[in-house]
Enzyme design. Structure first.
Site, PDB file in Angstrom:
ATOM      1  N   GLY A  10       0.743  -1.153  -0.168  1.00  0.00           N
ATOM      2  CA  GLY A  10      -0.018   0.044   0.131  1.00  0.00           C
ATOM      3  C   GLY A  10       0.857   1.133   0.100  1.00  0.00           C
ATOM      4  N   ALA A  11       1.726   1.392  -0.872  1.00  0.00           N
ATOM      5  CA  ALA A  11       2.493   2.467  -1.082  1.00  0.00           C
ATOM      6  C   ALA A  11       2.308   3.483  -1.903  1.00  0.00           C
ATOM      7  CB  ALA A  11       3.998   2.055  -1.331  1.00  0.00           C
ATOM      8  N   THR A  12       1.003   3.800  -2.439  1.00  0.00           N
ATOM      9  CA  THR A  12       0.689   4.531  -3.556  1.00  0.00           C
ATOM     10  C   THR A  12       0.253   5.847  -2.847  1.00  0.00           C
ATOM     11  OG1 THR A  12      -1.483   3.836  -3.534  1.00  0.00           O
ATOM     12  CG2 THR A  12      -0.048   2.840  -5.183  1.00  0.00           C
ATOM     13  N   ARG A  38      -2.521   0.757  -7.891  1.00  0.00           N
ATOM     14  CA  ARG A  38      -2.418   2.160  -9.028  1.00  0.00           C
ATOM     15  C   ARG A  38      -0.968   2.308  -9.321  1.00  0.00           C
ATOM     16  NH1 ARG A  38      -5.407   6.422  -5.162  1.00  0.00           N
ATOM     17  NH2 ARG A  38      -4.323   5.185  -3.557  1.00  0.00           N
ATOM     18  N   ASN A  87       1.029  -2.611   5.459  1.00  0.00           N
ATOM     19  CA  ASN A  87       0.404  -1.117   5.697  1.00  0.00           C
ATOM     20  C   ASN A  87      -1.047  -1.098   4.910  1.00  0.00           C
ATOM     21  OD1 ASN A  87       0.135   1.921   5.827  1.00  0.00           O
ATOM     22  ND2 ASN A  87       0.449   1.527   3.489  1.00  0.00           N
ATOM     23  N   TYR A 153     -14.424  -2.041  10.632  1.00  0.00           N
ATOM     24  CA  TYR A 153     -13.209  -1.408  10.612  1.00  0.00           C
ATOM     25  C   TYR A 153     -12.277  -1.673  11.778  1.00  0.00           C
ATOM     26  CZ  TYR A 153      -9.187   1.540  10.057  1.00  0.00           C
ATOM     27  OH  TYR A 153      -7.697   1.918  10.147  1.00  0.00           O
ATOM     28  N   GLU A 189      -5.226  10.127   2.556  1.00  0.00           N
ATOM     29  CA  GLU A 189      -6.260   9.643   1.739  1.00  0.00           C
ATOM     30  C   GLU A 189      -7.641   8.819   2.499  1.00  0.00           C
ATOM     31  OE1 GLU A 189      -5.461   8.566  -2.369  1.00  0.00           O
ATOM     32  OE2 GLU A 189      -4.037  10.299  -2.471  1.00  0.00           O
TER      33      GLU A 189
HETATM   34  P1  NDP Z   1      -4.487   5.905   2.334  1.00  0.00           P
HETATM   35  O1  NDP Z   1      -5.854   5.630   1.789  1.00  0.00           O
HETATM   36  O2  NDP Z   1      -3.733   6.967   1.890  1.00  0.00           O
HETATM   37  O3  NDP Z   1      -3.538   4.845   1.615  1.00  0.00           O
HETATM   38  C1  NDP Z   1      -3.919   3.421   1.813  1.00  0.00           C
HETATM   39  C2  NDP Z   1      -2.722   2.437   0.705  1.00  0.00           C
HETATM   40  O4  NDP Z   1      -3.619   1.044   0.934  1.00  0.00           O
HETATM   41  C3  NDP Z   1      -2.915   2.875  -0.222  1.00  0.00           C
HETATM   42  O5  NDP Z   1      -1.684   2.767  -0.912  1.00  0.00           O
HETATM   43  C4  NDP Z   1      -3.650   1.858  -1.075  1.00  0.00           C
HETATM   44  O6  NDP Z   1      -3.195   1.542  -2.789  1.00  0.00           O
HETATM   45  C5  NDP Z   1      -3.563   0.683  -0.401  1.00  0.00           C
HETATM   46  N1  NDP Z   1      -4.837  -0.490  -0.551  1.00  0.00           N
HETATM   47  C6  NDP Z   1      -5.848  -0.372  -0.237  1.00  0.00           C
HETATM   48  N2  NDP Z   1      -6.443  -1.380  -0.549  1.00  0.00           N
HETATM   49  C7  NDP Z   1      -5.690  -2.136  -1.366  1.00  0.00           C
HETATM   50  C8  NDP Z   1      -5.518  -3.405  -1.987  1.00  0.00           C
HETATM   51  N3  NDP Z   1      -6.883  -4.240  -2.049  1.00  0.00           N
HETATM   52  N4  NDP Z   1      -4.691  -4.172  -2.573  1.00  0.00           N
HETATM   53  C9  NDP Z   1      -3.444  -3.394  -2.331  1.00  0.00           C
HETATM   54  N5  NDP Z   1      -3.377  -1.913  -1.793  1.00  0.00           N
HETATM   55  C10 NDP Z   1      -4.601  -1.367  -1.171  1.00  0.00           C
HETATM   56  O7  NDP Z   1      -4.566   5.652   3.817  1.00  0.00           O
HETATM   57  P2  NDP Z   1      -3.303   5.585   4.904  1.00  0.00           P
HETATM   58  O8  NDP Z   1      -2.162   5.720   4.477  1.00  0.00           O
HETATM   59  O9  NDP Z   1      -4.069   6.181   6.254  1.00  0.00           O
HETATM   60  O10 NDP Z   1      -3.657   3.978   5.548  1.00  0.00           O
HETATM   61  C11 NDP Z   1      -2.436   3.285   5.490  1.00  0.00           C
HETATM   62  C12 NDP Z   1      -2.766   2.383   6.662  1.00  0.00           C
HETATM   63  O11 NDP Z   1      -2.840   2.963   7.924  1.00  0.00           O
HETATM   64  C13 NDP Z   1      -4.040   1.505   6.781  1.00  0.00           C
HETATM   65  O12 NDP Z   1      -3.631   0.047   7.086  1.00  0.00           O
HETATM   66  C14 NDP Z   1      -4.931   2.188   7.706  1.00  0.00           C
HETATM   67  O13 NDP Z   1      -5.932   1.445   8.213  1.00  0.00           O
HETATM   68  C15 NDP Z   1      -4.048   2.533   8.634  1.00  0.00           C
HETATM   69  N6  NDP Z   1      -4.370   3.858   9.775  1.00  0.00           N
HETATM   70  C16 NDP Z   1      -4.493   5.154   9.245  1.00  0.00           C
HETATM   71  C17 NDP Z   1      -5.075   5.919   9.984  1.00  0.00           C
HETATM   72  C18 NDP Z   1      -5.508   7.370   9.437  1.00  0.00           C
HETATM   73  O14 NDP Z   1      -6.066   8.192  10.103  1.00  0.00           O
HETATM   74  N7  NDP Z   1      -5.205   7.771   8.230  1.00  0.00           N
HETATM   75  C19 NDP Z   1      -4.990   5.952  11.406  1.00  0.00           C
HETATM   76  C20 NDP Z   1      -4.587   4.437  11.752  1.00  0.00           C
HETATM   77  C21 NDP Z   1      -4.173   3.558  11.000  1.00  0.00           C
HETATM   78  P3  NDP Z   1      -4.275   1.350  -3.887  1.00  0.00           P
HETATM   79  O15 NDP Z   1      -5.360   2.137  -3.704  1.00  0.00           O
HETATM   80  O16 NDP Z   1      -3.274   1.999  -4.975  1.00  0.00           O
HETATM   81  O17 NDP Z   1      -4.295  -0.284  -4.058  1.00  0.00           O
HETATM   82  C1  8X3 Z   2      -7.890   5.180  11.556  1.00  0.00           C
HETATM   83  C2  8X3 Z   2      -8.119   5.902  12.804  1.00  0.00           C
HETATM   84  O1  8X3 Z   2      -9.851   6.665  14.274  1.00  0.00           O
HETATM   85  O2  8X3 Z   2     -10.415   6.976  11.952  1.00  0.00           O
HETATM   86  O3  8X3 Z   2      -7.455   3.854  11.877  1.00  0.00           O
HETATM   87  O4  8X3 Z   2     -10.552   4.723  12.940  1.00  0.00           O
HETATM   88  S1  8X3 Z   2      -9.684   6.236  12.913  1.00  0.00           S
END
Ligand code: NDP
Ligand code: 8X3
Length: 252
Positions: A10-12, A38, A87, A153, A189
Protein backbone atom coordinates in the site's frame (compact mmCIF):
# COMPACT_ATOMS: atom_id res chain seq x y z
CA UNK A 1 23.80 -12.52 -0.54
CA UNK A 2 22.42 -9.70 1.54
CA UNK A 3 19.14 -9.62 3.41
CA UNK A 4 18.35 -6.21 2.15
CA UNK A 5 14.85 -5.90 0.73
CA UNK A 6 12.19 -3.77 2.38
CA UNK A 7 8.68 -4.69 1.24
CA UNK A 8 5.95 -2.11 1.86
CA UNK A 9 2.33 -2.85 0.98
CA UNK A 10 0.00 0.00 0.00
CA UNK A 11 2.67 2.47 -1.02
CA UNK A 12 0.67 4.57 -3.51
CA UNK A 13 -0.51 7.03 -0.88
CA UNK A 14 -0.44 8.22 2.71
CA UNK A 15 1.56 6.27 5.29
CA UNK A 16 2.89 3.68 2.84
CA UNK A 17 4.20 6.30 0.44
CA UNK A 18 5.79 8.40 3.19
CA UNK A 19 7.36 5.24 4.63
CA UNK A 20 8.88 4.38 1.26
CA UNK A 21 10.39 7.89 1.03
CA UNK A 22 11.67 7.81 4.61
CA UNK A 23 13.17 4.32 4.49
CA UNK A 24 14.81 5.00 1.15
CA UNK A 25 16.71 7.80 2.91
CA UNK A 26 17.40 5.99 6.17
CA UNK A 27 18.33 2.59 4.68
CA UNK A 28 20.39 3.58 1.64
CA UNK A 29 21.75 0.07 1.06
CA UNK A 30 18.34 -1.58 0.90
CA UNK A 31 16.18 -2.28 -2.11
CA UNK A 32 12.64 -1.06 -1.65
CA UNK A 33 9.73 -3.10 -3.02
CA UNK A 34 6.42 -1.29 -3.21
CA UNK A 35 2.94 -2.66 -3.82
CA UNK A 36 -0.47 -1.19 -4.55
CA UNK A 37 -3.23 -1.28 -7.17
CA UNK A 38 -2.50 2.08 -8.83
CA UNK A 39 0.33 1.35 -11.22
CA UNK A 40 0.96 4.92 -12.34
CA UNK A 41 1.43 6.15 -8.78
CA UNK A 42 3.83 3.29 -8.06
CA UNK A 43 5.85 4.19 -11.13
CA UNK A 44 5.97 7.89 -10.20
CA UNK A 45 7.20 7.05 -6.71
CA UNK A 46 9.80 4.71 -8.13
CA UNK A 47 11.07 7.49 -10.41
CA UNK A 48 11.08 9.95 -7.52
CA UNK A 49 13.09 7.70 -5.18
CA UNK A 50 15.34 5.71 -7.49
CA UNK A 51 14.69 3.50 -10.48
CA UNK A 52 17.69 1.34 -9.47
CA UNK A 53 16.74 0.65 -5.89
CA UNK A 54 12.97 0.57 -6.11
CA UNK A 55 10.81 -2.16 -7.64
CA UNK A 56 7.07 -1.93 -7.94
CA UNK A 57 4.41 -4.63 -7.96
CA UNK A 58 0.89 -3.80 -8.97
CA UNK A 59 -1.71 -6.18 -7.55
CA UNK A 60 -4.79 -6.29 -5.38
CA UNK A 61 -3.85 -7.65 -1.98
CA UNK A 62 -7.36 -9.06 -1.56
CA UNK A 63 -6.87 -11.37 -4.48
CA UNK A 64 -5.16 -14.53 -3.33
CA UNK A 65 -4.19 -15.57 -6.86
CA UNK A 66 -2.58 -12.20 -7.52
CA UNK A 67 -0.64 -12.36 -4.25
CA UNK A 68 0.46 -15.92 -5.01
CA UNK A 69 1.56 -14.84 -8.48
CA UNK A 70 3.67 -12.05 -6.96
CA UNK A 71 5.20 -14.51 -4.51
CA UNK A 72 5.96 -17.21 -7.06
CA UNK A 73 7.35 -14.78 -9.66
CA UNK A 74 9.83 -13.48 -7.08
CA UNK A 75 10.47 -16.64 -5.05
CA UNK A 76 14.20 -16.64 -5.87
CA UNK A 77 14.61 -13.30 -4.12
CA UNK A 78 12.14 -13.51 -1.26
CA UNK A 79 14.80 -14.81 1.10
CA UNK A 80 16.30 -11.33 0.90
CA UNK A 81 13.23 -9.62 2.35
CA UNK A 82 14.31 -8.57 5.82
CA UNK A 83 11.65 -5.93 6.50
CA UNK A 84 7.94 -6.22 5.77
CA UNK A 85 5.64 -3.26 6.41
CA UNK A 86 2.04 -4.47 6.34
CA UNK A 87 0.38 -1.15 5.64
CA UNK A 88 -2.25 -1.62 2.89
CA UNK A 89 -5.66 -1.06 4.39
CA UNK A 90 -8.79 1.01 4.43
CA UNK A 91 -12.05 1.91 6.11
CA UNK A 92 -15.21 2.04 4.04
CA UNK A 93 -18.33 3.84 5.20
CA UNK A 94 -19.38 5.20 8.58
CA UNK A 95 -22.91 3.84 8.90
CA UNK A 96 -24.77 2.22 11.75
CA UNK A 97 -24.42 -1.52 12.13
CA UNK A 98 -27.95 -2.08 10.77
CA UNK A 99 -27.42 0.12 7.73
CA UNK A 100 -23.83 -0.56 6.70
CA UNK A 101 -23.01 -2.23 3.42
CA UNK A 102 -22.02 -5.89 3.34
CA UNK A 103 -19.77 -5.13 0.38
CA UNK A 104 -17.90 -2.53 2.44
CA UNK A 105 -17.54 -5.02 5.26
CA UNK A 106 -16.15 -7.68 2.95
CA UNK A 107 -13.70 -5.29 1.35
CA UNK A 108 -12.34 -4.18 4.74
CA UNK A 109 -12.00 -7.75 5.99
CA UNK A 110 -10.46 -8.93 2.72
CA UNK A 111 -7.92 -6.09 2.63
CA UNK A 112 -7.03 -5.40 6.25
CA UNK A 113 -7.07 -8.97 7.51
CA UNK A 114 -6.91 -11.47 4.67
CA UNK A 115 -4.54 -9.38 2.53
CA UNK A 116 -2.18 -8.98 5.46
CA UNK A 117 -2.36 -12.74 6.05
CA UNK A 118 -1.65 -13.66 2.41
CA UNK A 119 1.48 -11.50 2.31
CA UNK A 120 2.74 -12.42 5.76
CA UNK A 121 2.22 -16.17 5.20
CA UNK A 122 4.14 -15.81 1.93
CA UNK A 123 7.13 -13.94 3.35
CA UNK A 124 7.47 -15.38 6.87
CA UNK A 125 8.88 -18.82 5.93
CA UNK A 126 11.80 -17.09 4.22
CA UNK A 127 12.44 -14.91 7.27
CA UNK A 128 12.30 -17.97 9.51
CA UNK A 129 14.73 -19.82 7.26
CA UNK A 130 17.10 -16.83 7.34
CA UNK A 131 16.56 -16.35 11.08
CA UNK A 132 16.25 -12.68 10.33
CA UNK A 133 13.35 -10.32 9.86
CA UNK A 134 11.26 -7.42 11.08
CA UNK A 135 7.54 -7.25 10.44
CA UNK A 136 5.77 -3.97 11.11
CA UNK A 137 1.99 -4.12 11.15
CA UNK A 138 0.07 -0.88 10.86
CA UNK A 139 -2.72 -1.24 13.37
CA UNK A 140 -4.73 1.69 14.70
CA UNK A 141 -6.27 3.26 17.78
CA UNK A 142 -9.33 1.67 16.14
CA UNK A 143 -7.81 -1.70 17.08
CA UNK A 144 -7.81 -0.74 20.74
CA UNK A 145 -11.06 1.18 21.20
CA UNK A 146 -14.35 0.82 19.33
CA UNK A 147 -16.17 3.97 18.24
CA UNK A 148 -19.72 4.56 16.97
CA UNK A 149 -20.27 3.15 13.47
CA UNK A 150 -16.73 1.80 13.43
CA UNK A 151 -17.80 -1.86 13.94
CA UNK A 152 -16.13 -3.80 11.12
CA UNK A 153 -13.18 -1.42 10.61
CA UNK A 154 -12.60 -1.70 14.37
CA UNK A 155 -12.90 -5.48 14.15
CA UNK A 156 -10.29 -5.67 11.38
CA UNK A 157 -7.82 -3.61 13.40
CA UNK A 158 -8.54 -5.64 16.56
CA UNK A 159 -7.72 -8.64 14.36
CA UNK A 160 -4.45 -7.05 13.25
CA UNK A 161 -3.58 -6.60 16.91
CA UNK A 162 -4.28 -10.27 17.64
CA UNK A 163 -2.25 -11.35 14.62
CA UNK A 164 0.68 -9.18 15.70
CA UNK A 165 0.69 -10.85 19.11
CA UNK A 166 0.30 -14.31 17.58
CA UNK A 167 3.18 -13.71 15.20
CA UNK A 168 5.41 -12.64 18.04
CA UNK A 169 4.70 -15.85 19.93
CA UNK A 170 5.02 -18.19 16.95
CA UNK A 171 8.29 -16.67 15.74
CA UNK A 172 9.93 -16.61 19.16
CA UNK A 173 13.51 -17.85 18.98
CA UNK A 174 13.80 -17.19 15.25
CA UNK A 175 15.27 -13.71 15.51
CA UNK A 176 12.22 -12.07 14.00
CA UNK A 177 10.96 -8.81 15.41
CA UNK A 178 7.26 -8.00 15.19
CA UNK A 179 6.04 -4.48 15.88
CA UNK A 180 2.69 -2.79 15.74
CA UNK A 181 2.36 0.91 15.02
CA UNK A 182 -1.10 2.09 16.04
CA UNK A 183 -1.89 5.66 14.97
CA UNK A 184 -4.77 7.94 15.80
CA UNK A 185 -5.98 10.25 13.06
CA UNK A 186 -3.48 10.71 10.23
CA UNK A 187 -4.25 13.15 7.42
CA UNK A 188 -4.03 10.93 4.32
CA UNK A 189 -6.48 9.73 1.68
CA UNK A 190 -7.97 7.49 4.36
CA UNK A 191 -11.06 9.68 4.93
CA UNK A 192 -11.55 10.28 1.20
CA UNK A 193 -11.59 6.52 0.69
CA UNK A 194 -13.85 5.97 3.67
CA UNK A 195 -16.36 8.52 2.32
CA UNK A 196 -16.01 7.22 -1.24
CA UNK A 197 -14.65 10.39 -2.80
CA UNK A 198 -16.88 12.91 -0.95
CA UNK A 199 -14.25 15.61 -0.53
CA UNK A 200 -16.08 17.95 1.87
CA UNK A 201 -16.91 15.12 4.25
CA UNK A 202 -13.34 13.85 4.09
CA UNK A 203 -11.86 17.31 4.76
CA UNK A 204 -14.07 17.84 7.78
CA UNK A 205 -12.46 14.85 9.51
CA UNK A 206 -9.15 16.72 9.79
CA UNK A 207 -10.54 20.23 10.24
CA UNK A 208 -9.80 22.46 13.23
CA UNK A 209 -6.97 20.45 14.74
CA UNK A 210 -3.49 19.27 13.92
CA UNK A 211 -3.85 15.70 12.78
CA UNK A 212 -0.84 13.45 12.48
CA UNK A 213 0.85 13.49 9.08
CA UNK A 214 1.99 10.41 7.20
CA UNK A 215 5.61 11.50 7.75
CA UNK A 216 5.11 11.24 11.53
CA UNK A 217 4.28 7.58 11.16
CA UNK A 218 7.07 6.98 8.65
CA UNK A 219 9.63 8.43 11.06
CA UNK A 220 8.29 6.24 13.85
CA UNK A 221 8.55 3.14 11.67
CA UNK A 222 12.11 4.03 10.77
CA UNK A 223 12.97 4.51 14.44
CA UNK A 224 11.59 1.07 15.34
CA UNK A 225 13.55 -0.54 12.53
CA UNK A 226 16.79 1.11 13.52
CA UNK A 227 16.86 -0.07 17.16
CA UNK A 228 19.67 -2.53 17.91
CA UNK A 229 18.92 -6.12 16.88
CA UNK A 230 18.19 -7.26 20.44
CA UNK A 231 15.51 -4.59 20.92
CA UNK A 232 11.97 -5.07 19.65
CA UNK A 233 9.56 -2.18 19.96
CA UNK A 234 6.45 -4.29 20.40
CA UNK A 235 3.87 -1.56 19.96
CA UNK A 236 3.50 2.16 19.66
CA UNK A 237 0.24 4.02 20.11
CA UNK A 238 0.79 7.39 18.45
CA UNK A 239 -1.88 10.08 18.60
CA UNK A 240 -2.25 13.72 17.64
CA UNK A 241 -1.78 15.92 20.71
CA UNK A 242 -5.35 17.10 20.20
CA UNK A 243 -6.81 13.58 20.16
CA UNK A 244 -7.22 11.69 23.44
CA UNK A 245 -9.43 8.80 22.28
CA UNK A 246 -11.22 8.00 19.01
CA UNK A 247 -14.12 10.14 20.28
CA UNK A 248 -12.32 12.94 22.12
CA UNK A 249 -10.78 15.40 19.69
CA UNK A 250 -10.09 19.03 20.59
CA UNK A 251 -11.04 21.24 17.62
CA UNK A 252 -10.46 24.99 17.59
P1 NDP B 1 -4.42 5.85 2.21
O1 NDP B 1 -5.79 5.67 1.66
O2 NDP B 1 -3.74 7.14 1.97
O3 NDP B 1 -3.48 4.65 1.73
C1 NDP B 1 -3.94 3.31 1.73
C2 NDP B 1 -2.99 2.46 0.92
O4 NDP B 1 -3.50 1.09 0.96
C3 NDP B 1 -2.93 2.86 -0.54
O5 NDP B 1 -1.60 2.82 -0.99
C4 NDP B 1 -3.75 1.81 -1.24
O6 NDP B 1 -3.22 1.55 -2.56
C5 NDP B 1 -3.51 0.59 -0.36
N1 NDP B 1 -4.58 -0.41 -0.56
C6 NDP B 1 -5.88 -0.30 -0.20
N2 NDP B 1 -6.56 -1.36 -0.64
C7 NDP B 1 -5.67 -2.16 -1.29
C8 NDP B 1 -5.76 -3.39 -1.99
N3 NDP B 1 -6.93 -4.04 -2.09
N4 NDP B 1 -4.67 -3.91 -2.55
C9 NDP B 1 -3.48 -3.27 -2.43
N5 NDP B 1 -3.31 -2.11 -1.80
C10 NDP B 1 -4.41 -1.55 -1.23
O7 NDP B 1 -4.57 5.59 3.79
P2 NDP B 1 -3.49 5.56 4.98
O8 NDP B 1 -2.13 5.80 4.48
O9 NDP B 1 -4.02 6.39 6.05
O10 NDP B 1 -3.66 4.03 5.45
C11 NDP B 1 -2.57 3.14 5.57
C12 NDP B 1 -2.83 2.21 6.75
O11 NDP B 1 -2.87 2.98 7.94
C13 NDP B 1 -4.14 1.45 6.70
O12 NDP B 1 -3.92 0.13 7.14
C14 NDP B 1 -5.02 2.20 7.70
O13 NDP B 1 -6.01 1.36 8.25
C15 NDP B 1 -3.99 2.60 8.72
N6 NDP B 1 -4.34 3.71 9.59
C16 NDP B 1 -4.69 4.92 9.09
C17 NDP B 1 -5.02 5.95 9.94
C18 NDP B 1 -5.47 7.29 9.45
O14 NDP B 1 -6.09 8.05 10.23
N7 NDP B 1 -5.18 7.66 8.19
C19 NDP B 1 -4.93 5.78 11.40
C20 NDP B 1 -4.57 4.47 11.82
C21 NDP B 1 -4.26 3.48 10.95
P3 NDP B 1 -4.11 1.39 -3.89
O15 NDP B 1 -5.40 2.11 -3.65
O16 NDP B 1 -3.27 1.96 -4.98
O17 NDP B 1 -4.29 -0.09 -4.01
C1 8X3 C 1 -7.87 5.16 11.49
C2 8X3 C 1 -8.11 5.97 12.71
O1 8X3 C 1 -9.92 6.77 14.30
O2 8X3 C 1 -10.31 7.06 11.94
O3 8X3 C 1 -7.51 3.86 11.81
O4 8X3 C 1 -10.44 4.89 12.91
S1 8X3 C 1 -9.78 6.17 12.96
Amino acid sequence: MKNNIILITGATSGIGKATAQQLAKDFPKHEIWLTGRRKERLQLLQQEISTDRVRTFCFDIRNRNEVEHFLSENREELNRVSILVNNAGLALGLDSFAEASLDDWEQMIDTNVKGLLYITRGILPYMEEQKNGHIINIGSIAGRAVYPKGHVYNATKFAVRALTEALRIDTLGKNIRVSSIDPGMVETEFALVRFKGEEEKAKSVYQGFNALQAEDIAETISWCLSRPAHVNIQEILIMPTDQATPRDVFRK
